[in-house]
Design a protein around this motif. Structure first.
Motif, PDB file in Angstrom:
ATOM      1  N   ASN A 174      -2.990  -4.174   8.860  1.00  0.00           N
ATOM      2  CA  ASN A 174      -3.136  -2.977   8.036  1.00  0.00           C
ATOM      3  C   ASN A 174      -2.847  -3.271   6.563  1.00  0.00           C
ATOM      4  OD1 ASN A 174      -3.814  -1.418  10.251  1.00  0.00           O
ATOM      5  ND2 ASN A 174      -1.720  -0.744  10.633  1.00  0.00           N
ATOM      6  N   ASP A 195      -2.891   4.296   2.131  1.00  0.00           N
ATOM      7  CA  ASP A 195      -3.393   2.950   2.440  1.00  0.00           C
ATOM      8  C   ASP A 195      -4.110   2.311   1.261  1.00  0.00           C
ATOM      9  OD1 ASP A 195      -2.344   2.970   4.997  1.00  0.00           O
ATOM     10  OD2 ASP A 195      -4.165   3.802   5.896  1.00  0.00           O
ATOM     11  N   ALA A 232      -5.607  -3.311   3.158  1.00  0.00           N
ATOM     12  CA  ALA A 232      -5.349  -2.175   2.266  1.00  0.00           C
ATOM     13  C   ALA A 232      -6.524  -1.952   1.313  1.00  0.00           C
ATOM     14  CB  ALA A 232      -4.071  -2.429   1.464  1.00  0.00           C
ATOM     15  N   ARG A 274       0.822  -1.208   0.000  1.00  0.00           N
ATOM     16  CA  ARG A 274       0.000   0.000   0.000  1.00  0.00           C
ATOM     17  C   ARG A 274       0.858   1.261   0.000  1.00  0.00           C
ATOM     18  NH1 ARG A 274      -0.870   1.274   5.832  1.00  0.00           N
ATOM     19  NH2 ARG A 274       0.427  -0.196   6.984  1.00  0.00           N
TER      20      ARG A 274
END
Length: 321
Positions: free
Chosen positions: A198, A157, A202, A153
């Motif tokens: 995280n 993001d 993405a 990413r």
């Protein structure tokens, strides 16, 4: 005066008895880095498939994480005997790019700008190699450790390669996304959980959750190789009667993992399972003469597995021009 020349066995014995002495010997034996850099990609073929290894950079890891079930002096003596430092290991990051038919498959996405200053070079190095990252049709993630997935990413993001199909093992995906995992691991492991969560979440990435044997494209399939992480997968390429196995991190050291696959590795999630996987993969690759690619092996990391008594040895592939 009679001069007594020590044998190789004497030198290794001294290194084992006095590990602090091994580091200067190992350092003196090493060649130095270049002044102007080195090539960051390596191309070859397997059958009809065109392959390129592209570097994302490098980082160092403590040698103390190798052979945690062995005498540290024995591990240090082993490293010294292979002309390697006895305190830190130099980990390359070798990404596999496969062109087969109309498909363009990238294995792992590196760490972007979220890891070390010496990593995160994959996209630029792909362009240097004449490869357009936006032309990638499939992205396979072997496992969700930061150096393999953080580069998925950008700063917003969002997926850096938005049009590719993304594939990860179902077990790997479900492990990292289980409820409240971040509070179930040791404090030093929490950053790895957050990095994985995280990255998996993405924007613009829709995951294909793979099982053992999943076909990415014709000729490219996934193989369960658990232990380093519980859902770790390796990538197998078969073309024209020849094969290559991109190991990911089921083997991480081109010397110790081959000579002593029973040595446990501190970074493996399930250390006994990882050792069993190493032994199985090494036996398979040696028996079936399957070429291998080690993500953290010395660049470009491509070679063969040769039996060496009761153990194995990594034989680097011939560099051809």
């Amino acid at each position: 005066m009679t001069l007594i020349k020590p044998t190789r066995r004497d030198i290794l014995k001294l290194a084992a008895m006095a590990p602090a002495m091994a580091l200067p010997l190992a350092v003196r034996a090493q060649v130095g880095p270049p002044t102007d850099g080195n090539p960051t990609h390596f191309s070859f073929t397997i059958g009809e498939a065109r392959l390129t290894i592209i570097s994302d950079g490098y980082f160092t890891t403590p040698v103390s994480g190798i052979g945690i079930n062995a005498d540290p002096a024995e591990v240090q003596a082993f490293m010294a005997s292979h002309y390697l430092p006895t305190d830190v290991g130099y980990a390359h990051t070798n990404h596999l790019f496969i062109e087969i038919g109309d498909h363009k498959v990238l294995v792992d996405v590196g760490s972007g700008d979220r890891f070390f200053e010496t990593t995160g070079r994959l996209m630029g190095n792909m362009e240097t190699a004449g490869i357009d990252p936006q032309g990638v049709t499939h992205v396979v993630i072997t496992h969700a450790h930061g150096d393999h997935i953080l580069g998925i990413r950008d700063g917003f993001d969002e997926a850096i390669i938005p049009d590719a199909q993304y594939i990860i093992g179902a077990v790997e995906h479900d492990y990292w996304l289980q409820d409240d995992l971040v509070n179930q691991v040791a404090p030093e492991g929490q950053q790895f959980v957050l990095a994985a969560v995280n990255s998996i979440n993405a924007d613009g990435v829709e995951w294909v959750l793979a099982q053992d044997g999943h076909e990415v494209v014709p000729g490219v399939s996934l193989m369960q190789t658990p232990g380093h992480t519980l859902g770790h997968m390796s990538v197998r390429l078969d073309s024209g009667g020849k094969s290559l196995l991109a190991l990911g991190d089921c083997l991480t050291n081109a010397h110790a993992n081959f000579a002593r696959p029973d040595w446990l590795i501190g970074r493996d999630h399930d250390k006994e399972m990882a050792a069993a996987t190493r032994a199985r993969i090494l036996d398979m690759a040696a028996t079936d003469r399957i070429a291998v690619l080690g993500y953290h092996f010395p660049f470009p990391g491509v070679g063969h597995v040769k039996r060496d008594g009761d153990a194995f040895r990594f034989v680097p592939a011939l560099w051809q021009f």
